[in-house]
Design a protein around this motif. Sequence first.
Motif, PDB file in Angstrom:
ATOM      1  N   TYR A 247      67.059 -27.756  35.602  1.00 30.17           N
ATOM      2  CA  TYR A 247      67.253 -27.158  36.808  1.00 30.17           C
ATOM      3  C   TYR A 247      67.499 -28.910  37.075  1.00 30.17           C
ATOM      4  CZ  TYR A 247      67.576 -26.686  41.398  1.00 30.17           C
ATOM      5  OH  TYR A 247      67.829 -26.857  42.883  1.00 30.17           O
TER       6      TYR A 247
ATOM      7  N   SER B 120      71.466 -25.235  38.111  1.00 32.29           N
ATOM      8  CA  SER B 120      72.185 -26.583  39.231  1.00 32.29           C
ATOM      9  C   SER B 120      72.447 -26.978  39.272  1.00 32.29           C
ATOM     10  CB  SER B 120      71.644 -27.853  37.365  1.00 32.29           C
ATOM     11  OG  SER B 120      70.438 -27.450  36.092  1.00 32.29           O
TER      12      SER B 120
ATOM     13  N   ASN C  95      70.518 -20.058  41.206  1.00 31.41           N
ATOM     14  CA  ASN C  95      69.258 -20.522  40.828  1.00 31.41           C
ATOM     15  C   ASN C  95      67.992 -19.215  41.301  1.00 31.41           C
ATOM     16  OD1 ASN C  95      66.790 -22.662  42.577  1.00 31.41           O
ATOM     17  ND2 ASN C  95      66.904 -22.870  40.240  1.00 31.41           N
TER      18      ASN C  95
END
Length: 317
Positions: A11, A50, A77
């Motif tokens: 991430y 991301s 996410n």
Amino acid sequence: MLTLYAVVPCYNEQDMLPLSAPILRDKWLTLMDRGAISRDSRITLVDDGSADGTWQIIRELCDAPDSLFSAVKLSHNRGHQNALLAGLESVMDRCDAAVSLDADLQDDIDVIDRFIEEYENGCDIVYGVRDDRSSDSFAKRVTAQGYYKFLKLLGVDIIYNHADYRLMSRRALHALSGYRETNLFLRGIIPELGFPSAIVTYARREREAGESKYTLPKMLKLAFDGITSFSVRPIRILALVGVLTLLVAVVMAVYTLVRHFTGNTVSGWSSLMISIWFLGGLNLLALGVVGEYIGKIYSEVKQRPRYIVEETVGLDQ
């Protein structure tokens, strides 16, 4: 020969991946050259929605000649635990075992050799456990160790000083996929699988680039998930505190009546105020804990998907 996959949640790791990916690739090549793992072994990077250039870097790694990388891109996410699960479920039918680790490679990848040894000795799960926390700040060290002890006190079966660095066999991965809860706390779920397991200790390294994505709010959320997903003792403790408070209230009632009939009611003002504030705070705490459990029930009954895969590279659908 063992087909071993690495599953690496990512991430916003555009600063770290160019450093860690080659190291991880060299490690896999070394294991292949030694005959420890098969040439079909791969490294699967999971992009957890991301917002930077992480996915572009992952695609470049996958498209390189003789690449050992495959990839899973989540549409949004979903957090570290869900991203890790997405990767594990994506590779469980393609490997004999999978190693989960973070993209920053603070966990010593050289102990993967020992993971493999324990796997070959019959262990389905091998836990990577930190042998010390000297690299942590004093506050983080005290809170982390206290948290593990608190979970043990609540009856949660958890491995002390273990995060998410572990090896799991194919049958352990399939057993894990049977757990359908939305509020994931893998550190508590995996020990419940009950398969033969072993512990390998290692020293954790400093992060070389970028910043940790586990901010304080995320760590607190994970902590609450660990407590409320595996134990109802907090509610029972509140019930016990409620009984004790009731006993105190009875004592205070007797004290108040005595003060009233002796003509000294004004002097009881301090005790009255203290009781009001104490009971008010206790009620709010109780409501908060009960609300946390109700919120988890609300999340579970909706049965929404834990993650949605937008795209894969190097993996069959």
